[in-house]
Write an enzyme that holds these catalytic residues in place. Structure first.
Site, PDB file in Angstrom:
ATOM      1  N   HIS A 151      48.485  35.758  45.860  1.00 24.06           N
ATOM      2  CA  HIS A 151      48.330  36.039  47.287  1.00 24.06           C
ATOM      3  C   HIS A 151      48.220  34.767  48.123  1.00 24.06           C
ATOM      4  O   HIS A 151      48.425  34.805  49.336  1.00 24.06           O
ATOM      5  CB  HIS A 151      47.144  36.980  47.535  1.00 24.06           C
ATOM      6  CG  HIS A 151      45.786  36.350  47.443  1.00 24.06           C
ATOM      7  ND1 HIS A 151      44.990  36.434  46.322  1.00 24.06           N
ATOM      8  CD2 HIS A 151      45.064  35.641  48.339  1.00 24.06           C
ATOM      9  CE1 HIS A 151      43.845  35.821  46.542  1.00 24.06           C
ATOM     10  NE2 HIS A 151      43.872  35.327  47.758  1.00 24.06           N
ATOM     11  N   ASP A 181      47.817  38.651  40.132  1.00 25.96           N
ATOM     12  CA  ASP A 181      47.504  37.740  41.233  1.00 25.96           C
ATOM     13  C   ASP A 181      47.506  36.288  40.775  1.00 25.96           C
ATOM     14  O   ASP A 181      46.631  35.505  41.121  1.00 25.96           O
ATOM     15  CB  ASP A 181      46.155  38.079  41.855  1.00 25.96           C
ATOM     16  CG  ASP A 181      45.953  37.374  43.197  1.00 25.96           C
ATOM     17  OD1 ASP A 181      46.952  37.121  43.886  1.00 25.96           O
ATOM     18  OD2 ASP A 181      44.794  37.060  43.530  1.00 25.96           O
ATOM     19  N   GLY A 263      39.809  30.656  51.108  1.00 25.40           N
ATOM     20  CA  GLY A 263      40.269  29.295  50.826  1.00 25.40           C
ATOM     21  C   GLY A 263      39.939  28.879  49.404  1.00 25.40           C
ATOM     22  O   GLY A 263      40.575  27.987  48.851  1.00 25.40           O
ATOM     23  N   ASN A 264      38.911  29.513  48.813  1.00 22.52           N
ATOM     24  CA  ASN A 264      38.601  29.259  47.403  1.00 22.52           C
ATOM     25  C   ASN A 264      39.576  29.970  46.460  1.00 22.52           C
ATOM     26  O   ASN A 264      39.591  29.704  45.255  1.00 22.52           O
ATOM     27  CB  ASN A 264      37.185  29.724  47.054  1.00 22.52           C
ATOM     28  CG  ASN A 264      36.118  28.710  47.384  1.00 22.52           C
ATOM     29  OD1 ASN A 264      35.248  28.971  48.214  1.00 22.52           O
ATOM     30  ND2 ASN A 264      36.179  27.546  46.766  1.00 22.52           N
ATOM     31  N   SER A 265      40.367  30.867  47.006  1.00 19.46           N
ATOM     32  CA  SER A 265      41.341  31.588  46.184  1.00 19.46           C
ATOM     33  C   SER A 265      42.198  30.626  45.376  1.00 19.46           C
ATOM     34  O   SER A 265      42.789  29.700  45.923  1.00 19.46           O
ATOM     35  CB  SER A 265      42.268  32.420  47.073  1.00 19.46           C
ATOM     36  OG  SER A 265      41.598  33.490  47.656  1.00 19.46           O
ATOM     37  N   VAL A 325      55.067  56.735  34.120  1.00 19.65           N
ATOM     38  CA  VAL A 325      54.289  57.894  34.554  1.00 19.65           C
ATOM     39  C   VAL A 325      53.339  57.527  35.679  1.00 19.65           C
ATOM     40  O   VAL A 325      52.913  56.381  35.814  1.00 19.65           O
ATOM     41  CB  VAL A 325      53.471  58.497  33.392  1.00 19.65           C
ATOM     42  CG1 VAL A 325      54.383  59.104  32.359  1.00 19.65           C
ATOM     43  CG2 VAL A 325      52.555  57.445  32.757  1.00 19.65           C
ATOM     44  N   VAL A 327      49.636  58.602  36.977  1.00 19.26           N
ATOM     45  CA  VAL A 327      48.509  59.256  36.305  1.00 19.26           C
ATOM     46  C   VAL A 327      47.225  59.144  37.104  1.00 19.26           C
ATOM     47  O   VAL A 327      47.113  58.335  38.031  1.00 19.26           O
ATOM     48  CB  VAL A 327      48.279  58.637  34.902  1.00 19.26           C
ATOM     49  CG1 VAL A 327      49.474  58.857  34.014  1.00 19.26           C
ATOM     50  CG2 VAL A 327      47.965  57.147  35.018  1.00 19.26           C
TER      51      VAL A 327
END
Length: 425
Positions: A151, A181, A263-265, A325, A327
């Site tokens: 992201h 991610d 910002g720490n992502s 599938v 579910v």
């Protein structure tokens, strides 16, 4: 953590929003079998799929192997403390800038609002859309490789990396995976002096001290470090995209109370030996009831990170097996629906309900599985919920044949299904 960017529309074999408990099955929107992005309303960012340890070598260090070399961080001498750990790793932590195109219009007079459109031209410029963090984990053949969150770089027309010390370089995306991610970037290795080492996330303990390093609120606060503990080594979290349009099921993440902010992502969660045990990815800010939350951050476990980034470097994407599938957990279905619609025997308390299929070419549909069937086992392993199903399926490969045990009303049945590749993201 989220940047303001939507993760974008993706195609998967299973899509939908996770239903609340005890809703009639006719109103249930299919819940994803595949794990992926964390977030959606109360959560910030994105998360993890599953754990594998096959990409680690050695029981003592769990160092990452790329098949040719073993990547090692500088040894920390003496008793570890936050300052020593930080000083060892700060050179491997970078800021990641996501730049996207912005359309503008102008005229030969310099003000398009005052002149006719006939003298107006349009042009695009690149502007910073969001900022995150990353960590350099490999330096080989003249290139340095960085892991960050999907992201963080989603939708970017150009990705810039700011090294410790301020040097800014343009990065190339090697590969990305929305479901976990994670993304891998590549830059020239000429200015890189430090690479990080991955630890074994299966060996972490609740209560142990950890550090989070990154760029909270962007490059103005680059190379910030916070300290906390592991609040839970394995926390089951719900994975819904921030737009609320896609749900990938539940997955496991490391929970920490170390301060994690936008910002720490993509930055590292580090143990006191200086090893990266997770990639910071989200923060819980409030509950569904609107209650504020403090000190609840989540990181993608390093074992998962290593497995995924090795695949991204080799293939540029992650290929996963699928049954095709849609579910929902049986536990999410009201007792009235279980009795009147599913007509299950009383002994069946857990499993996953077939709510639909990804397409007419669904492997499960072609094998004879129908809507409202309830899967209770795969290859003899009990399936109680979506997480169980995911963990079993992701140990297998595209083309593998699996034995599905399921109930159709009160009758137990088995069928063999040959799994295909998931739809491309």
């Amino acid at each position: 953590m989220t940047e303001e960017q939507d993760q974008g529309k993706t195609q998967k074999d299973i899509q939908g929003k996770k239903p609340k408990k005890n809703r009639p099955i006719g109103r249930i929107i299919a819940t994803a079998l595949l794990a992926g992005l964390l977030g959606g309303g109360v959560a910030v960012g994105a998360g993890y799929i599953y754990t594998q340890t096959t990409d680690f070598i050695g029981k003592s260090t769990g160092a990452l192997s790329d098949g040719k070399t073993t990547i090692k961080a500088p040894t920390i001498s003496g008793k570890s403390n936050a300052t020593k750990v930080y000083n060892n790793l700060k050179g491997a932590v970078v800021s990641v800038i996501n730049q996207q195109a912005t359309s503008s219009s102008s005229t030969i007079y310099g003000d398009s609002s005052k002149k006719s459109s006939s003298s107006t031209s349009s042009f695009s410029t690149l502007q910073t859309a969001s900022e995150g963090s990353g960590v350099i984990y490999k330096d080989a053949d003249g290139y340095a490789y960085i892991v960050t969150n999907y992201h963080v770089i989603s939708g970017a027309k150009r990705i810039q990396v700011v090294l410790y010390g301020g040097t800014k370089v343009v990065a190339k995306k090697v590969g990305s995976d929305a479901m976990t991610d994670l993304a891998v970037l590549r830059i020239s290795g000429s200015d890189v002096k430090t690479v990080a080492q991955f630890g074994n996330s299966n060996q972490i303990k609740t209560g142990q001290t950890v550090l989070a390093i990154g760029s909270p609120l962007g490059t103005d606060y680059a190379s910030s470090v916070t300290e906390g503990i592991i609040s839970a080594s394995k926390r089951l979290v719900s994975n819904t995209s921030e737009s609320g349009k896609t749900n990938y099921g539940d997955s496991i993440a490391i929970q920490t109370d170390a301060a994690i902010n936008p910002g720490n992502s993509g930055g590292p969660l580090v143990n006191t030996s200086g090893q990266v045990i997770g990639i910071n990815s989200q923060k819980l800010t409030e509950t569904d009831e609107g209650e504020s939350v403090e000190g609840m951050g989540f990181a993608i476990p390093s074992n998962t990170v290593v497995s995924i980034i090795n695949k991204l470097i080799k293939y540029g994407k992650v290929v996963r097996p699928a049954l095709g599938v849609e579910v929902v957990d049986l536990s999410e279905v009201s007792s009235d629906v279980v009795k009147k619609t599913l007509k299950l025997p009383s002994k069946v308390k857990t499993g996953i309900v077939i709510a639909g299929f990804s397409s007419d070419k669904s492997p499960a549909k072609k094998a004879g599985i129908k809507k409202y069937d309830v899967i209770v086992a795969v290859n003899g392993e009990k399936v109680s919920n979506l997480a169980d199903m995911r963990d079993i399926i992701y140990k297998l490969k595209v083309g593998d044949t699996v034995k599905i045990t399921y109930y159709r009303a009160s009758t137990e049945k088995t069928v063999k299904v040959k799994m295909t590749e998931t739809l491309k993201q």
